[in-house]
Design an enzyme around this catalytic site. Structure first.
Site, short mmCIF file in Angstrom:
data_model
loop_
_atom_site.label_atom_id
_atom_site.label_comp_id
_atom_site.label_asym_id
_atom_site.label_seq_id
_atom_site.Cartn_x
_atom_site.Cartn_y
_atom_site.Cartn_z
NE ARG A 233 -4.29 -1.68 1.60
CZ ARG A 233 -5.26 -2.12 2.36
NH1 ARG A 233 -5.19 -2.02 3.67
NH2 ARG A 233 -6.35 -2.66 1.83
CE LYS B 288 -19.24 -19.86 5.17
NZ LYS B 288 -19.55 -19.43 6.51
N GLY C 229 -10.51 -9.33 -1.37
CA GLY C 229 -10.26 -10.47 -0.49
C GLY C 229 -8.96 -11.20 -0.80
P1 AMP Z 1 -13.31 -15.41 -0.33
O1 AMP Z 1 -12.64 -14.59 0.76
O2 AMP Z 1 -14.79 -15.48 -0.22
O3 AMP Z 1 -12.84 -14.99 -1.70
O4 AMP Z 1 -12.86 -16.89 -0.10
C1 AMP Z 1 -11.54 -17.31 -0.18
C2 AMP Z 1 -11.39 -18.60 0.55
O5 AMP Z 1 -12.21 -19.58 -0.04
C3 AMP Z 1 -9.98 -19.15 0.50
O6 AMP Z 1 -9.47 -19.16 1.80
C4 AMP Z 1 -10.15 -20.55 -0.04
O7 AMP Z 1 -9.37 -21.50 0.66
C5 AMP Z 1 -11.61 -20.83 0.18
N1 AMP Z 1 -12.12 -21.83 -0.76
C6 AMP Z 1 -12.16 -21.74 -2.09
N2 AMP Z 1 -12.67 -22.85 -2.64
C7 AMP Z 1 -12.97 -23.69 -1.61
C8 AMP Z 1 -13.52 -24.99 -1.53
N3 AMP Z 1 -13.86 -25.66 -2.63
N4 AMP Z 1 -13.70 -25.53 -0.30
C9 AMP Z 1 -13.36 -24.84 0.79
N5 AMP Z 1 -12.82 -23.60 0.79
C10 AMP Z 1 -12.63 -23.04 -0.40
#
Ligand code: AMP
Length: 399
Positions: A37, A197, A354
């Site tokens: 940053r 999610k 993220g």
């Molecule tokens: P986000 O912050 O919503 O973009 O989510 C990122 C996180 O999703 C990372 O830590 C990944 O390890 C997790 N992730 C992605 N695909 C999977 C999956 N198939 N099963 C469990 N965790 C997942």
């Protein structure tokens, strides 16, 4: 694109320039552990200083409740000085006599960092009296903190209403890249939405299905969509209470003419850990004990073929549990394909939000994308189609 005044329009020589920057950097044992940053704001600081402006830095750090010496910007200012290669003075207040004395002592070209704006609760309330107290130390205002632009705070929004306001170089680059990707893009536009999610990305999905031509869904959230289509997902991460929501996203996509691409195969394991024994199966053959932790080779091929037809890519979220080898393979492969197409001049690629930046860094291709945004919340709110108060306040007002 709406007009913004940038540093090209500002005359900074001899002026006190209040520059809102993002200094909310990670620290370990009192030392800045990631300077990304800081590095991003250096061009703006150098330019204003070289043109003879007095650079007065404003920023927040952490979430202090009132004055809290453990959340002081002083050690961060020292790191800015190191990265900038010039002295950076520090004032232990951001308003009042201490700040005024420090600003009054500046010579043209000097750089000064004021203390954490969030030591004052009025900052987050965008309190007009606090805005005026900050504005008292500046002739013009430059905002170079896109990552804080989703907040209508005194230093991110209020100041732009009371002083001549300009976008800094990082803010300018971010606005230009994001506009090219979603506001005035070259079609077809392909969006990748992955990550854990569906529940955290509902608004984002709702906005994207109306704007993009192809939506590729990956990561844990794809499991919810597969379950919504009646497929068994075993022990995979899946939000079973959101199957109707997933179906309604699919229906909106259909009505909007947006093609949805879901995984056709998955790398499954029975444990969520690095190097857990794994195998690739079709999404129709996921067993009761299986966890889908990455997309398989056939899905990578499908996504790569879709990417080859796209002119613009917007990416948020990994295709799998990329922090755990070998479940990073799908994300790495698609990221490298996107980087390759970008380098060949066939694709404009914008990514962020993220874990996406760390996933692209992990794949070794972050520098090969057209633009990678390090702004977490602001990037996501932009993907959700929400107005960003800090950006809106910079728009040139007519009349
Ligand atoms: P986000 O912050 O919503 O973009 O989510 C990122 C996180 O999703 C990372 O830590 C990944 O390890 C997790 N992730 C992605 N695909 C999977 C999956 N198939 N099963 C469990 N965790 C997942």
């Amino acid at each position: 694109m709406t007009a913004f005044n940038t540093l090209d329009h500002a005359s900074v020589s001899g002026k006190r320039v209040l520059v809102r920057v993002d200094l909310n950097v990670p620290m370990e044992n009192g030392v800045v552990s990631d300077t990304t940053r800081i590095d991003r704001i250096l061009p703006t600081l150098r330019e204003i200083s070289d043109k003879g402006g007095k650079v007065v830095l404003l920023a927040h750090f952490g979430r202090p409740k009132g004055v809290d010496p453990t959340q002081s910007l002083k050690p961060v200012a020292a790191e800015v000085a190191l990265r900038l290669g010039r002295p950076v003075a520090f004032a232990a207040e951001c308003t009042g006599p201490v700040a005024k004395a420090a600003v009054d002592a500046m010579k043209n070209g000097d750089v000064l960092c004021l203390e954490n704006t969030r030591f004052h609760p009025e900052e987050e309330k965008n309190d007009p009296a606090f805005v005026a107290a900050l504005a008292a130390n500046g002739d013009i205002y430059v905002n170079d903190a896109f990552s804080a632009a989703h907040r209508a705070h005194a230093s991110t929004e209020g100041l732009a209403r009371v002083l001549p306001a300009y976008a800094g170089r990082t803010m300018q680059a971010e606005i230009e890249a994001l506009s090219k990707a979603l506001e005035t893009p070259e079609h077809p536009v392909l969006a990748v939405v992955g990550g854990a999610k569906v529940s955290s990305k509902l608004e984002l999905l709702g906005n994207l299905v109306k704007k993009v031509d192809i939506l590729v869904i990956g990561g844990g959230m794809a499991n919810t969509f597969l379950a919504a289509q009646g497929k068994a997902v075993g022990k995979s991460l899946c939000e079973h209470d959101l199957l109707d929501t997933a179906r309604s996203v699919l229906a909106t996509a259909k009505a909007s003419g947006c093609e949805i691409v879901l995984p056709v195969d998955a790398v499954v394991a029975s444990e969520f850990k690095a190097h857990a024994p794994s195998r690739t199966v079709s999404v129709d053959q996921v067993g009761e004990a299986d966890m889908m932790l990455d997309i398989g080779a056939a899905s990578v091929k499908t996504v790569a073929a879709k990417l080859a037809t796209a002119k613009t890519l917007v990416w948020n979220g990994p295709f799998g549990a990329f922090e755990l080898e070998p479940f990073d393979a799908g994300t790495n492969a698609v990221a490298r394909e996107a980087a390759h197409l970008t380098k060949a001049g066939k694709l404009l690629s914008v990514a962020g939000g993220g874990d996406t930046v760390s996933a692209l860094n992990h794949a070794g291709v972050a520098d090969d994308f057209t633009y990678v945004s390090t702004a977490g919340g602001a990037f996501l709110e932009w993907l959700e189609g929400k107005p960003l108060p800090g950006v809106d306040a910079l728009r040139v007002r007519k009349g």
